[in-house]
Design a protein around this motif. Structure first.
Motif, PDB file in Angstrom:
ATOM      1  N   PHE A  16      29.251  44.220  46.719  1.00 28.07           N
ATOM      2  CA  PHE A  16      29.359  42.923  46.055  1.00 28.07           C
ATOM      3  C   PHE A  16      30.726  42.768  45.395  1.00 28.07           C
ATOM      4  O   PHE A  16      31.356  41.719  45.491  1.00 28.07           O
ATOM      5  CB  PHE A  16      28.251  42.766  45.003  1.00 28.07           C
ATOM      6  N   VAL A  17      31.189  43.830  44.728  1.00 24.30           N
ATOM      7  CA  VAL A  17      32.496  43.790  44.058  1.00 24.30           C
ATOM      8  C   VAL A  17      33.605  43.596  45.082  1.00 24.30           C
ATOM      9  O   VAL A  17      34.508  42.770  44.891  1.00 24.30           O
ATOM     10  CB  VAL A  17      32.722  45.068  43.223  1.00 24.30           C
ATOM     11  N   LYS A  18      33.562  44.323  46.185  1.00 28.59           N
ATOM     12  CA  LYS A  18      34.597  44.201  47.222  1.00 28.59           C
ATOM     13  C   LYS A  18      34.644  42.800  47.816  1.00 28.59           C
ATOM     14  O   LYS A  18      35.714  42.258  48.049  1.00 28.59           O
ATOM     15  CB  LYS A  18      34.348  45.209  48.344  1.00 28.59           C
ATOM     16  N   SER A  19      33.489  42.226  48.056  1.00 26.97           N
ATOM     17  CA  SER A  19      33.449  40.915  48.701  1.00 26.97           C
ATOM     18  C   SER A  19      33.805  39.773  47.752  1.00 26.97           C
ATOM     19  O   SER A  19      34.171  38.690  48.203  1.00 26.97           O
ATOM     20  CB  SER A  19      32.082  40.670  49.330  1.00 26.97           C
ATOM     21  N   ASN A  20      33.700  39.978  46.442  1.00 27.30           N
ATOM     22  CA  ASN A  20      33.944  38.896  45.490  1.00 27.30           C
ATOM     23  C   ASN A  20      35.109  39.155  44.541  1.00 27.30           C
ATOM     24  O   ASN A  20      35.287  38.414  43.572  1.00 27.30           O
ATOM     25  CB  ASN A  20      32.684  38.636  44.660  1.00 27.30           C
TER      26      ASN A  20
END
Length: 158
Positions: free
Chosen positions: A121-125
């Protein structure tokens, strides 16, 4: 990175002890209303502090607040005080608003249903969060700068 977080938490502890010892009214009177500088300087100090506090420079807020207030010749106490807007209960709301604000600028999703907050989630956002937090920090800095100027003008000695 761990040292930055540790230093940031330590600076917040020192600030809260100082604030608690003086009390809200005395702190406001001594450090805001009766401090040196014009209302414009005080409002700019608060605006800079709010901008730094909401910005994505986690762990560097205290360092940036003091350094930039010295560089721009602003009120160091007010800038530092305003940069402490990211105390733990508000951090999830600031991150949520940052991701929400950044979504239209990177074409990201803003749905938070059934999301697991993991590294994926952190990588994608991450880009969405950084752009959103800079926009949110800028708009909040301007808003609170203008608001504090109006309040200071209203309560300053004639």
């Amino acid at each position: 990175m761990q040292n930055f977080i540790k230093n940031s938490i330590q600076s917040q502890k020192v600030f809260y002890r100082y604030f608690r010892r003086k009390g809200f009214r005395r702190f406001l009177k001594e450090n805001v209303l009766e401090s040196e500088g014009s209302n414009e300087t005080k409002a700019k100090s608060i605006a800079l502090g709010i901008f730094i506090g909401i910005s994505p420079f986690w762990g560097l807020h205290s360092f940036l607040a003091i350094s930039l207030s010295v560089y721009f010749k602003l009120n160091k106490v007010l800038t530092f005080m305003a940069s402490q807007i990211t105390f733990p209960p508000l951090i999830p709301f600031i991150i949520f608003l940052s991701v929400l604000v950044g979504a239209p600028f990177v074409g990201g999703e803003t749905s938070f249903e059934n999301i697991t907050f993991d590294m994926e989630f952190v990588k994608s956002n991450l880009l969405q969060y950084v752009i959103g937090s800079l926009i949110l920090a800028s708009s909040a800095g301007v808003f609170f700068g203008i608001l504090s100027y109006l309040v200071l003008r209203l309560f300053s000695k004639k």
